[in-house]
Design a protein around this motif. Structure first.
Motif, mmCIF file in Angstrom:
data_model
loop_
_atom_site.group_PDB
_atom_site.id
_atom_site.type_symbol
_atom_site.label_atom_id
_atom_site.label_comp_id
_atom_site.label_asym_id
_atom_site.label_seq_id
_atom_site.Cartn_x
_atom_site.Cartn_y
_atom_site.Cartn_z
ATOM 1 N N ALA A 42 66.936 44.372 49.482
ATOM 2 C CA ALA A 42 67.903 43.342 49.870
ATOM 3 C C ALA A 42 69.174 43.989 50.403
ATOM 4 C CB ALA A 42 68.226 42.440 48.684
ATOM 5 N N SER A 43 69.640 45.071 49.759
ATOM 6 C CA SER A 43 70.880 45.684 50.221
ATOM 7 C C SER A 43 70.647 46.523 51.469
ATOM 8 C CB SER A 43 71.490 46.529 49.109
ATOM 9 O OG SER A 43 70.626 47.572 48.755
ATOM 10 N N ALA A 44 69.401 46.905 51.738
ATOM 11 C CA ALA A 44 69.107 47.697 52.929
ATOM 12 C C ALA A 44 69.129 46.831 54.186
ATOM 13 C CB ALA A 44 67.747 48.372 52.795
ATOM 14 N N GLN A 45 69.069 45.518 54.017
ATOM 15 C CA GLN A 45 69.108 44.598 55.160
ATOM 16 C C GLN A 45 70.436 44.778 55.877
ATOM 17 O OE1 GLN A 45 66.845 42.117 56.112
ATOM 18 N NE2 GLN A 45 68.132 41.231 57.660
ATOM 19 N N GLU A 46 70.399 45.292 57.072
ATOM 20 C CA GLU A 46 71.617 45.558 57.829
ATOM 21 C C GLU A 46 71.999 44.413 58.761
ATOM 22 O OE1 GLU A 46 73.721 48.129 57.487
ATOM 23 O OE2 GLU A 46 72.475 48.825 55.840
ATOM 24 N N GLY A 47 71.027 43.660 59.228
ATOM 25 C CA GLY A 47 71.309 42.592 60.171
ATOM 26 C C GLY A 47 70.928 41.244 59.600
ATOM 27 N N PRO A 48 71.244 40.191 60.331
ATOM 28 C CA PRO A 48 70.943 38.845 59.850
ATOM 29 C C PRO A 48 69.451 38.525 59.904
ATOM 30 C CG PRO A 48 71.866 38.758 62.051
ATOM 31 C CD PRO A 48 71.926 40.199 61.616
ATOM 32 N N GLN A 49 69.038 37.573 59.079
ATOM 33 C CA GLN A 49 67.667 37.051 59.112
ATOM 34 C C GLN A 49 67.621 35.994 60.216
ATOM 35 O OE1 GLN A 49 65.720 36.668 54.953
ATOM 36 N NE2 GLN A 49 67.713 35.706 54.753
ATOM 37 N N LEU A 50 66.905 36.262 61.264
ATOM 38 C CA LEU A 50 66.846 35.314 62.378
ATOM 39 C C LEU A 50 65.445 34.770 62.612
ATOM 40 C CD1 LEU A 50 69.176 37.230 64.860
ATOM 41 C CD2 LEU A 50 69.770 35.286 63.402
#
Length: 173
Positions: A42-50
């Motif tokens: 979860a913290s590795a997510q750098e960009g938005p969920q599109l």
């Protein structure tokens, strides 16, 4: 002159492979490892969920194009890292069962309003949320759904607690 007592070193416990340790310890290790991986993902997510699935909802005569956050990871990331969102867009968080749901705005760049929604589509309460804060915003009673929209959208449309959403999981009115 006194001589120092002989130095005694305790003998090490015999080596026991993890598989031979009690089952409770093994389960604790596995749970900790899985939790660490989930938080890391979860913290590795750098960009938005599109690319989440979408559903069309309505609030009276107003149409909402909502992304669906249905898994734990999708709900944890939510609208983090989004720099903009169209006025008719939002995100519908779907939980397995009703509970008091609380949201915060860590890593969320947009000011949002959360609508806490019952199974029948009735909005229980609304909460305006400031970007990048850890303030907790909770439902007034147990709900399964939370709809986040740009801050002010509900107010501009005259939508308040007690109004009903339709479409998607709420069916048609």
């Amino acid at each position: 002159m006194h001589s120092a007592p002989p130095l005694t070193v305790p003998s090490p416990a015999p080596y026991r492979p993890l598989r031979d340790r009690p089952a409770a310890l093994w389960r604790q290790f596995v749970c900790a490892a899985v939790a660490t991986l989930a938080v890391g993902a979860a913290s590795a997510q750098e960009g938005p969920q599109l690319n989440l699935p979408r559903v069309e909802l309505t609030a009276g005569m107003h149409r909402i194009d909502a992304q669906l956050a249905q898994t734990r990871e999708q709900r944890q990331i939510g609208l983090m890292h989004r720099k903009e969102m169209q006025q008719h867009e939002g995100m519908l968080f779907v939980f397995e069962q009703p509970a008091v749901q609380c949201f915060w705005m860590k890593n969320t760049l947009l000011p949002l309003t959360a609508a806490f929604v019952q199974d029948d589509g009735t909005i229980v309460n609304l909460a305006d949320m400031k970007p990048q804060t850890l303030d907790s915003h909770c439902s007034a009673k147990p709900v399964r759904y939370v709809l986040e929209m740009n801050q002010g959208w509900f107010e501009r449309k005259g939508i308040r607690a007690g109004a009903r959403l339709a479409g998607g999981p709420f069916g048609r009115r």
